[in-house]
Design a protein around this motif. Structure first.
Motif, PDB file in Angstrom:
ATOM      1  N   PHE A  40      48.511  39.007  35.248  1.00  0.00           N
ATOM      2  CA  PHE A  40      48.579  37.551  35.397  1.00  0.00           C
ATOM      3  C   PHE A  40      48.618  37.153  36.874  1.00  0.00           C
ATOM      4  O   PHE A  40      47.947  36.208  37.295  1.00  0.00           O
ATOM      5  N   LYS A  41      49.389  37.886  37.667  1.00  0.00           N
ATOM      6  CA  LYS A  41      49.468  37.592  39.102  1.00  0.00           C
ATOM      7  C   LYS A  41      48.102  37.753  39.766  1.00  0.00           C
ATOM      8  O   LYS A  41      47.732  36.984  40.649  1.00  0.00           O
ATOM      9  N   ARG A  42      47.360  38.766  39.340  1.00  0.00           N
ATOM     10  CA  ARG A  42      46.051  39.009  39.938  1.00  0.00           C
ATOM     11  C   ARG A  42      45.062  37.917  39.550  1.00  0.00           C
ATOM     12  O   ARG A  42      44.189  37.545  40.348  1.00  0.00           O
ATOM     13  N   ILE A  43      45.190  37.408  38.337  1.00  0.00           N
ATOM     14  CA  ILE A  43      44.321  36.307  37.915  1.00  0.00           C
ATOM     15  C   ILE A  43      44.641  35.061  38.728  1.00  0.00           C
ATOM     16  O   ILE A  43      43.741  34.369  39.226  1.00  0.00           O
ATOM     17  N   VAL A  44      45.940  34.765  38.891  1.00  0.00           N
ATOM     18  CA  VAL A  44      46.355  33.600  39.674  1.00  0.00           C
ATOM     19  C   VAL A  44      45.884  33.734  41.123  1.00  0.00           C
ATOM     20  O   VAL A  44      45.456  32.759  41.749  1.00  0.00           O
ATOM     21  N   ALA A  45      45.925  34.965  41.659  1.00  0.00           N
ATOM     22  CA  ALA A  45      45.522  35.196  43.049  1.00  0.00           C
ATOM     23  C   ALA A  45      44.050  34.852  43.285  1.00  0.00           C
ATOM     24  O   ALA A  45      43.652  34.541  44.415  1.00  0.00           O
ATOM     25  N   VAL A 163      32.395  38.920  32.922  1.00  0.00           N
ATOM     26  CA  VAL A 163      32.664  37.843  33.875  1.00  0.00           C
ATOM     27  C   VAL A 163      32.258  36.501  33.278  1.00  0.00           C
ATOM     28  O   VAL A 163      32.982  35.511  33.399  1.00  0.00           O
ATOM     29  N   GLY A 164      31.120  36.478  32.592  1.00  0.00           N
ATOM     30  CA  GLY A 164      30.703  35.238  31.940  1.00  0.00           C
ATOM     31  C   GLY A 164      31.656  34.804  30.847  1.00  0.00           C
ATOM     32  O   GLY A 164      31.858  33.613  30.606  1.00  0.00           O
ATOM     33  N   GLY A 165      32.277  35.789  30.172  1.00  0.00           N
ATOM     34  CA  GLY A 165      33.204  35.481  29.085  1.00  0.00           C
ATOM     35  C   GLY A 165      34.449  34.758  29.541  1.00  0.00           C
ATOM     36  O   GLY A 165      35.029  33.963  28.799  1.00  0.00           O
ATOM     37  N   VAL A 166      34.874  35.005  30.783  1.00  0.00           N
ATOM     38  CA  VAL A 166      36.075  34.334  31.288  1.00  0.00           C
ATOM     39  C   VAL A 166      35.734  33.105  32.120  1.00  0.00           C
ATOM     40  O   VAL A 166      36.624  32.318  32.452  1.00  0.00           O
ATOM     41  N   ALA A 167      34.455  32.923  32.450  1.00  0.00           N
ATOM     42  CA  ALA A 167      34.071  31.799  33.316  1.00  0.00           C
ATOM     43  C   ALA A 167      34.413  30.459  32.670  1.00  0.00           C
ATOM     44  O   ALA A 167      35.036  29.592  33.283  1.00  0.00           O
ATOM     45  N   SER A 168      33.994  30.283  31.403  1.00  0.00           N
ATOM     46  CA  SER A 168      34.252  29.016  30.730  1.00  0.00           C
ATOM     47  C   SER A 168      35.740  28.791  30.515  1.00  0.00           C
ATOM     48  O   SER A 168      36.232  27.671  30.580  1.00  0.00           O
ATOM     49  N   VAL A 169      36.457  29.889  30.271  1.00  0.00           N
ATOM     50  CA  VAL A 169      37.904  29.769  30.076  1.00  0.00           C
ATOM     51  C   VAL A 169      38.564  29.264  31.347  1.00  0.00           C
ATOM     52  O   VAL A 169      39.355  28.317  31.335  1.00  0.00           O
ATOM     53  N   LEU A 170      38.218  29.878  32.475  1.00  0.00           N
ATOM     54  CA  LEU A 170      38.871  29.517  33.733  1.00  0.00           C
ATOM     55  C   LEU A 170      38.471  28.125  34.201  1.00  0.00           C
ATOM     56  O   LEU A 170      39.292  27.400  34.755  1.00  0.00           O
ATOM     57  N   SER A 171      37.213  27.758  34.007  1.00  0.00           N
ATOM     58  CA  SER A 171      36.772  26.453  34.491  1.00  0.00           C
ATOM     59  C   SER A 171      37.484  25.317  33.767  1.00  0.00           C
ATOM     60  O   SER A 171      37.619  24.213  34.290  1.00  0.00           O
ATOM     61  N   ASN A 172      37.957  25.588  32.540  1.00  0.00           N
ATOM     62  CA  ASN A 172      38.661  24.561  31.773  1.00  0.00           C
ATOM     63  C   ASN A 172      40.168  24.739  31.772  1.00  0.00           C
ATOM     64  O   ASN A 172      40.899  23.832  31.385  1.00  0.00           O
ATOM     65  N   THR A 173      40.629  25.916  32.188  1.00  0.00           N
ATOM     66  CA  THR A 173      42.046  26.231  32.049  1.00  0.00           C
ATOM     67  C   THR A 173      42.940  25.325  32.883  1.00  0.00           C
ATOM     68  O   THR A 173      43.932  24.788  32.403  1.00  0.00           O
ATOM     69  N   VAL A 174      42.578  25.145  34.164  1.00  0.00           N
ATOM     70  CA  VAL A 174      43.439  24.383  35.063  1.00  0.00           C
ATOM     71  C   VAL A 174      43.653  22.967  34.538  1.00  0.00           C
ATOM     72  O   VAL A 174      44.784  22.505  34.386  1.00  0.00           O
ATOM     73  N   GLN A 346      42.420  37.853  28.679  1.00  0.00           N
ATOM     74  CA  GLN A 346      43.167  38.921  29.346  1.00  0.00           C
ATOM     75  C   GLN A 346      42.469  40.267  29.180  1.00  0.00           C
ATOM     76  O   GLN A 346      42.408  41.072  30.108  1.00  0.00           O
ATOM     77  N   SER A 347      41.932  40.491  27.973  1.00  0.00           N
ATOM     78  CA  SER A 347      41.245  41.767  27.742  1.00  0.00           C
ATOM     79  C   SER A 347      39.975  41.856  28.585  1.00  0.00           C
ATOM     80  O   SER A 347      39.612  42.929  29.070  1.00  0.00           O
TER      81      SER A 347
END
Length: 624
Positions: A40-45, A163-174, A346-347
């Motif tokens: 989690f820390k690495r993702i936040v970083a 990388v594409g699988g987490v792109a949409s998640v991160l762009s909407n997460t914040v 996370q996976s």
């Protein structure tokens, strides 16, 4: 040769047919992968470089969420003071002011939402773009051994699918987490202001929903891992089966149906996993939606009991409260979905960081220096042993106690039976692999003390399996020297005896060569590869069986080009056809990973050893 000949060199797509055991092994490797610490820390970083944009986004979200508290309170006043005041006569001026204020708040909130979406999308995609480049750059730094044991399709899947699988998640997460969280908190505060008793009824089931969400998230995370493994396998099958080499192989053995069946089998696995992932949690969300949608009815009943119990509950309070509660539906569902998406991603992040955590086996020493021009062109092996890493089939030593010196400007050849270790020597000189024992000296210094870029800049390699990009001839030549002029390209092509052939094509140097150069014949590809090396102008030229796959006519043409390339530079030739190295200054004979003899052609023929037997055998094969 015709540009459309294409038959001079065998196809050589890396990686063979993928068996089910290969698939199982890959999945076991993923399961056995070590857990990623501080994930989690690495993702936040990853978001650290975007603190300013994120701070501004947080401010917008807080403002937007804060003003959403006001309309429900205005609704209460609109009912109690505007529509149904104590006098019984609607107060229209007050009602219009309240409604106008609410409309302005909604317009402001919508505008803030558009700006907020732009900022979060920009940050999310910048983070993903940087992560993709970081992963690609890291893979570029990995040693050759990594790529010989990893399927290309699997690597491509990490870059594209993971990388594409987490792109949409991160762009909407914040925006989702901040916006929905603040909206929920603001709505909760508004509900408390309106009636704490009704608030207790509205939120009593939320802890149970959070617990259920965590369980569903764990299931979805496991399915997501399997889904990405399946996508990796599909990418590997696609890369192998639809490359030019793969198509040629399938058509040569009439295995197109088998390839389709192989892809179809993995496609069914993927479809099943996608359905399972889509359906996991659907009953959970359906239950949540039923619960949240039913709350207004419960509130009406509870309001009746409160009124009967002499608790002051006005019609405005009930309407305002149910309005606020209705606003909770989408934010609560959004938060729960984001929580599930984060658990799932996370996976994917773990698979990405698993590659980023790989340490290249060959790196520059802290005090590495550039190649010195003093003894440029001198190559020396001192007691070198070598064993290929992480390969049981090659657990034995490939090279044993190899020692030799090639002086600047000298033409040295390495010959020997197939599998004797000749090509391995060509890998060790530019430090594609690290010697297991002993020292490899270049220009009088140990290669481990030299900067890799500087070392490779002084070495040119022409291999048997020439690789050309799907680009123009000029672009392929400029790969060696991006700023080369047209005149320099022509000079290198003339020296490689390929200029006349190039200008005979309708598009000349702008001719597209096709994937891996398949629009050209084997001899044409080899001469373009030689021209590319001449453009680089290295001090040491390594020829790894550069003519062994060519027919006799093509070999003679290419050999002339190689003779030109070898002038005034150290040349190390790994030879299969011994006729090409008769004039070498020194010939090293390798057998079983050891140098068993050395000398000129005449000297070696006079000793009647391994070299003489190899020459005799090739003469018999030629005349048979």
């Amino acid at each position: 040769m015709s540009m459309h000949g294409g038959g001079g060199q065998r196809g050589s797509g890396r990686g063979g047919r993928v068996s089910r055991s290969d698939v199982a092994a890959q999945r076991e490797e993923n399961k056995a992968a070590p857990p990623i610490p501080d994930l989690f820390k690495r993702i936040v970083a990853l978001f650290a470089p975007h603190k300013v944009a994120l701070s501004f986004t947080v401010t917008l979200v807080l403002i937007s969420a804060a003003i959403t508290v006001i309309p429900p309170l205005l609704i209460e006043q609109a009912f109690n003071q505007g529509l149904f005041p104590p006098s019984g006569i609607p107060n229209m001026p007050l009602l219009l002011r309240l409604v106008g204020t609410m409309v302005m708040i909604w317009i402001t909130s919508a505008a803030l939402g558009v700006l907020q979406t732009y900022l979060t999308e920009s940050v999310g995609n910048k983070v993903m773009g940087a992560l993709r480049i970081r992963l690609f750059s890291h893979l570029q730094a990995m040693e050759l051994a990594f790529f010989t044991k990893t399927k290309t399709g699997v690597i491509q899947s990490r870059l594209q699918n993971d990388v594409g699988g987490v792109a949409s998640v991160l762009s909407n997460t914040v925006s989702s987490i901040l916006g929905n969280t603040v909206t929920v908190i603001a709505a909760f505060i508004a509900m408390l202001i309106l009636s704490w008793q009704l608030t207790v009824v509205a939120v009593i089931m939320l802890p149970l929903m959070v617990f259920a969400q965590r369980k569903v998230g764990q299931v979805r995370a496991r399915i997501a891992t399997k889904t990405q493994e399946s996508l990796s396998e599909m990418s590997a099958i696609t890369q192998e089966a639809l490359s030019v080499s793969g198509i040629l192989l399938a058509k040569s053995f009439s295995q197109q149906k088998a390839e389709v069946a192989r892809y179809d089998a993995e496609n069914h696995v993927q479809m099943d996993l996608q359905v399972r992932q889509a359906m996991s949690g659907q009953w959970f969300f359906a239950t949540v939606q039923i619960f949240l949608s039913s709350i207004p009815a419960v509130i009406y009943v509870m309001s009746g009991y409160l009124i009967l119990g002499s608790v002051p509950v006005t019609i405005g309070t009930v309407v305002a409260f149910t309005t606020v509660q209705a606003r909770l539906l989408f934010p609560m569902m959004g938060l729960l979905r984001v929580a599930l998406d984060l658990q799932t991603s996370q996976s994917l992040f773990a698979r990405i960081f698993q590659y980023l955590d790989l340490s290249p086996a060959i790196i520059d020493a802290p005090n590495a220096r550039a190649v010195s021009p003093a003894a440029l062109g001198r190559v020396e092996f001192v007691g070198v042993d070598f064993r290929y890493p992480d390969t049981e089939a090659r657990s034995r030593l490939t090279l044993k106690n190899i020692s030799f010196v090639v002086e600047p400007g000298q033409y040295a050849a390495f010959v020997g039976p197939s599998g004797s270790g000749k090509t391995t020597i060509s890998y060790l000189i530019p430090r594609m692999y690290e010697a297991s024992k002993g020292h490899i000296m270049f220009a009088g210094e140990n290669v481990t003390d030299l900067q890799q870029d500087s070392l490779v800049d002084h070495i040119g390699v022409v291999s048997q399996e020439t690789y050309l990009f799907h680009a123009t001839i000029a672009d392929n030549l400029r790969y060696a020297k991006p700023d080369a002029t047209d005149a320099e390209l022509e000079a290198a092509a003339r020296a490689a005896n390929i200029h006349k052939t190039i200008v005979s094509f309708p598009d000349g140097y702008d001719t597209m060569v096709g994937e891996r150069g398949y629009r050209l014949s084997g001899g044409e590809k080899q001469r373009i590869a030689i021209a590319r090396v001449l453009l680089k102008d290295p001090a040491v030229l390594v020829l790894d069986e550069a003519t062994s796959a060519l027919d006799t006519v093509s070999e003679r043409i290419v050999q002339k080009a190689l003779d030109v390339a070898a002038r005034n530079r150290t040349t190390i030739a790994i030879a299969h056809r011994l006729s090409t190295v008769i004039n070498a200054d020194v010939i090293f004979v390798i057998d079983g990973g050891e140098i068993v003899d050395r000398g000129t052609h005449v000297e070696l023929m006079g000793r009647d050893g391994v070299y003489a037997r190899l020459v005799a055998e090739q003469i018999r094969m030629t005349t048979a």
